[in-house]
Scaffold this active site. Structure first.
Site, PDB file in Angstrom:
ATOM      1  N   ASP A 156       4.540  -3.692   2.943  1.00  0.00           N
ATOM      2  CA  ASP A 156       3.373  -3.297   3.742  1.00  0.00           C
ATOM      3  C   ASP A 156       2.961  -4.439   4.665  1.00  0.00           C
ATOM      4  O   ASP A 156       2.572  -5.516   4.197  1.00  0.00           O
ATOM      5  CB  ASP A 156       2.190  -2.943   2.824  1.00  0.00           C
ATOM      6  CG  ASP A 156       2.365  -1.605   2.138  1.00  0.00           C
ATOM      7  OD1 ASP A 156       3.359  -0.904   2.411  1.00  0.00           O
ATOM      8  OD2 ASP A 156       1.487  -1.259   1.314  1.00  0.00           O
ATOM      9  N   ASN A 197       3.527   1.647  -5.940  1.00  0.00           N
ATOM     10  CA  ASN A 197       2.111   1.511  -6.336  1.00  0.00           C
ATOM     11  C   ASN A 197       1.829   2.331  -7.591  1.00  0.00           C
ATOM     12  O   ASN A 197       1.122   1.870  -8.501  1.00  0.00           O
ATOM     13  CB  ASN A 197       1.186   2.011  -5.218  1.00  0.00           C
ATOM     14  CG  ASN A 197       1.319   1.202  -3.945  1.00  0.00           C
ATOM     15  OD1 ASN A 197       1.749   0.051  -3.975  1.00  0.00           O
ATOM     16  ND2 ASN A 197       0.963   1.794  -2.807  1.00  0.00           N
ATOM     17  N   LEU A 218     -11.108  14.324  -4.106  1.00  0.00           N
ATOM     18  CA  LEU A 218     -12.015  14.713  -3.024  1.00  0.00           C
ATOM     19  C   LEU A 218     -12.693  13.512  -2.368  1.00  0.00           C
ATOM     20  O   LEU A 218     -13.801  13.630  -1.851  1.00  0.00           O
ATOM     21  CB  LEU A 218     -13.083  15.659  -3.598  1.00  0.00           C
ATOM     22  CG  LEU A 218     -12.541  16.989  -4.160  1.00  0.00           C
ATOM     23  CD1 LEU A 218     -13.563  17.654  -5.070  1.00  0.00           C
ATOM     24  CD2 LEU A 218     -12.155  17.910  -3.011  1.00  0.00           C
ATOM     25  N   ASP A 222     -10.783  -1.803   1.338  1.00  0.00           N
ATOM     26  CA  ASP A 222      -9.462  -1.340   1.784  1.00  0.00           C
ATOM     27  C   ASP A 222      -9.059  -0.170   0.874  1.00  0.00           C
ATOM     28  O   ASP A 222      -8.888  -0.363  -0.329  1.00  0.00           O
ATOM     29  CB  ASP A 222      -8.468  -2.510   1.660  1.00  0.00           C
ATOM     30  CG  ASP A 222      -7.046  -2.139   2.057  1.00  0.00           C
ATOM     31  OD1 ASP A 222      -6.785  -0.955   2.309  1.00  0.00           O
ATOM     32  OD2 ASP A 222      -6.207  -3.057   2.106  1.00  0.00           O
ATOM     33  N   GLY A 251      -5.456   6.163  -3.969  1.00  0.00           N
ATOM     34  CA  GLY A 251      -4.928   7.419  -4.509  1.00  0.00           C
ATOM     35  C   GLY A 251      -3.771   7.154  -5.468  1.00  0.00           C
ATOM     36  O   GLY A 251      -3.645   7.822  -6.507  1.00  0.00           O
ATOM     37  N   ASP A 252      -2.928   6.189  -5.131  1.00  0.00           N
ATOM     38  CA  ASP A 252      -1.790   5.859  -6.008  1.00  0.00           C
ATOM     39  C   ASP A 252      -2.292   5.285  -7.333  1.00  0.00           C
ATOM     40  O   ASP A 252      -1.728   5.566  -8.393  1.00  0.00           O
ATOM     41  CB  ASP A 252      -0.882   4.829  -5.325  1.00  0.00           C
ATOM     42  CG  ASP A 252      -0.316   5.339  -4.008  1.00  0.00           C
ATOM     43  OD1 ASP A 252      -0.158   6.567  -3.869  1.00  0.00           O
ATOM     44  OD2 ASP A 252      -0.066   4.511  -3.116  1.00  0.00           O
ATOM     45  N   SER A 286      -4.227  -4.796  -5.288  1.00  0.00           N
ATOM     46  CA  SER A 286      -5.560  -4.227  -5.551  1.00  0.00           C
ATOM     47  C   SER A 286      -5.603  -3.413  -6.842  1.00  0.00           C
ATOM     48  O   SER A 286      -6.672  -3.017  -7.300  1.00  0.00           O
ATOM     49  CB  SER A 286      -5.980  -3.316  -4.379  1.00  0.00           C
ATOM     50  OG  SER A 286      -5.226  -2.111  -4.386  1.00  0.00           O
TER      51      SER A 286
HETATM   52  O1  RIB Z   1      -0.478   4.994  -0.460  1.00  0.00           O
HETATM   53  C1  RIB Z   1      -0.400   3.731   0.125  1.00  0.00           C
HETATM   54  C2  RIB Z   1       1.017   3.423   0.519  1.00  0.00           C
HETATM   55  O2  RIB Z   1       1.430   4.340   1.506  1.00  0.00           O
HETATM   56  C3  RIB Z   1       1.222   2.066   1.133  1.00  0.00           C
HETATM   57  O3  RIB Z   1       1.487   1.074   0.170  1.00  0.00           O
HETATM   58  C4  RIB Z   1       2.331   2.295   2.132  1.00  0.00           C
HETATM   59  O4  RIB Z   1       3.505   1.622   1.841  1.00  0.00           O
HETATM   60  C5  RIB Z   1       2.545   3.795   2.184  1.00  0.00           C
HETATM   61  O5  RIB Z   1       3.634   4.186   1.458  1.00  0.00           O
END
Ligand code: RIB
Length: 297
Positions: free
Chosen positions: A12, A42, A214, A239, A244-245, A284
């Site tokens: 990233d 992630n 949501l 940030d 979501g991940d 994070s």
């Molecule tokens: O969901 C975040 C991710 O989306 C980032 O880490 C980026 O690499 C993209 O895949």
């Protein structure tokens, strides 16, 4: 139950900006960082930090992917099914973060789009009925993975992100859990009304559970027998990348460790709130000790 995450890994490249670049504009950024990321990586790291044992399958470049491989190893993720491909570039993302912590992301898939059927077959040989497969939409051959995993009787989790037409062509009837946001649900259900969309998803895929995130309104969980919702833990957003991940990894990490769905939603909500309050994707994602401490101070 074993957990296999077959997913993307990205470098990233993150730029902090006053506002997202507009068409024709040249904009100078205030800061730049390179972090480990990719929705797949992630989510594997969030699973591992939640205390779950996870296998990550995917592909990176031979020359430039070591940093991602090392990040998975450091976090205790099994990388037996992670391939390093000669003459391929590792996937990367160009991410702008604006003053309010929102992001916009441009992807270069690289090795993430070099997943072969042979790689998939060899990986799936090590998994069986009841094992959990987690997928996002940043690698190729997802349709083949779903079909093969379904034949084995694996439970299939689909996070249809980023959403595009490829998702609609997948054998979605084999999915056991959809974990998705409002936009993704509207596209899959073909209805942008939240209630009608959920209803239509339940009718189309009656055996699936739906985890609907949501944003600032929290999360809902729906399946044939359970209907739950909960709000967010409020934090100052720095940030939102990987929030979501983090939610996905922590939710399925908690479920796989025997937590009830309502507790899993609570744990995942706290983990993603912490992630939002920090910079970067992988850096994070909190550890379980911190999540537990914040839930029970
Ligand atoms: O969901 C975040 C991710 O989306 C980032 O880490 C980026 O690499 C993209 O895949």
């Amino acid at each position: 139950m074993k957990i296999l995450n077959f997913g993307s890994l990205n470098l990233d490249n993150v730029y902090h900006v006053d506002h997202f670049v507009r068409a024709g504009e040249t904009l100078s950024s205030d800061a730049m960082h390179i972090y480990c990321g990719g929705k797949g990586l992630n989510q594997s790291i969030a699973l591992a930090r939640s205390g779950a044992k996870v296998f990550h399958a995917g592909a990176i470049g031979l020359e430039d992917g070591n940093i991602l491989k090392e990040a998975l190893k450091r976090n205790g993720v099994n990388i037996d099914h992670l391939l390093q491909l000669k003459d391929k570039k590792t996937g990367h993302a160009i991410i702008q973060i604006d003053k309010s912590g929102q992001n916009c992301i441009l992807l270069f898939p690289g090795a993430n789009h070099c997943i072969t059927r042979e790689h998939i077959d060899k990986t799936l040989e090590n998994f069986s009925k009841g094992d959990l497969l987690i997928l996002q939409n940043e690698i190729n051959n997802i349709d083949y993975i779903i079909n093969q995993a379904h034949e084995k009787g694996m439970q299939i989790v689909l996070n249809p992100s980023p959403m595009n037409e490829k998702i609609l062509a997948l054998p979605l009837e084999y999915v056991d859990y959809f974990i998705l946001n409002e936009v993704e649900m509207a596209d899959i259900s073909e209805d942008d009304n939240e209630e009608k969309g959920l209803q239509s998803l339940k009718e189309k895929y009656p055996n699936a559970s739906v985890v609907l995130t949501l944003g600032s309104r929290g999360v809902r969980f729906e399946n044939g027998s359970l209907s739950l919702s909960r709000g967010i833990f409020k934090v100052d957003a720095v940030d939102t990348t990987a929030a979501g991940d983090t939610f996905t990894g922590y939710f399925f990490g908690a479920i796989s460790q025997g937590e009830h769905v309502s507790q899993a939603l609570k744990i995942a909500s706290m983990a993603s709130a912490i992630a939002v309050s920090r910079q970067g994707a992988e850096p994070s994602i909190p550890y379980m000790e911190e999540v537990a401490e914040r839930l029970n101070p």
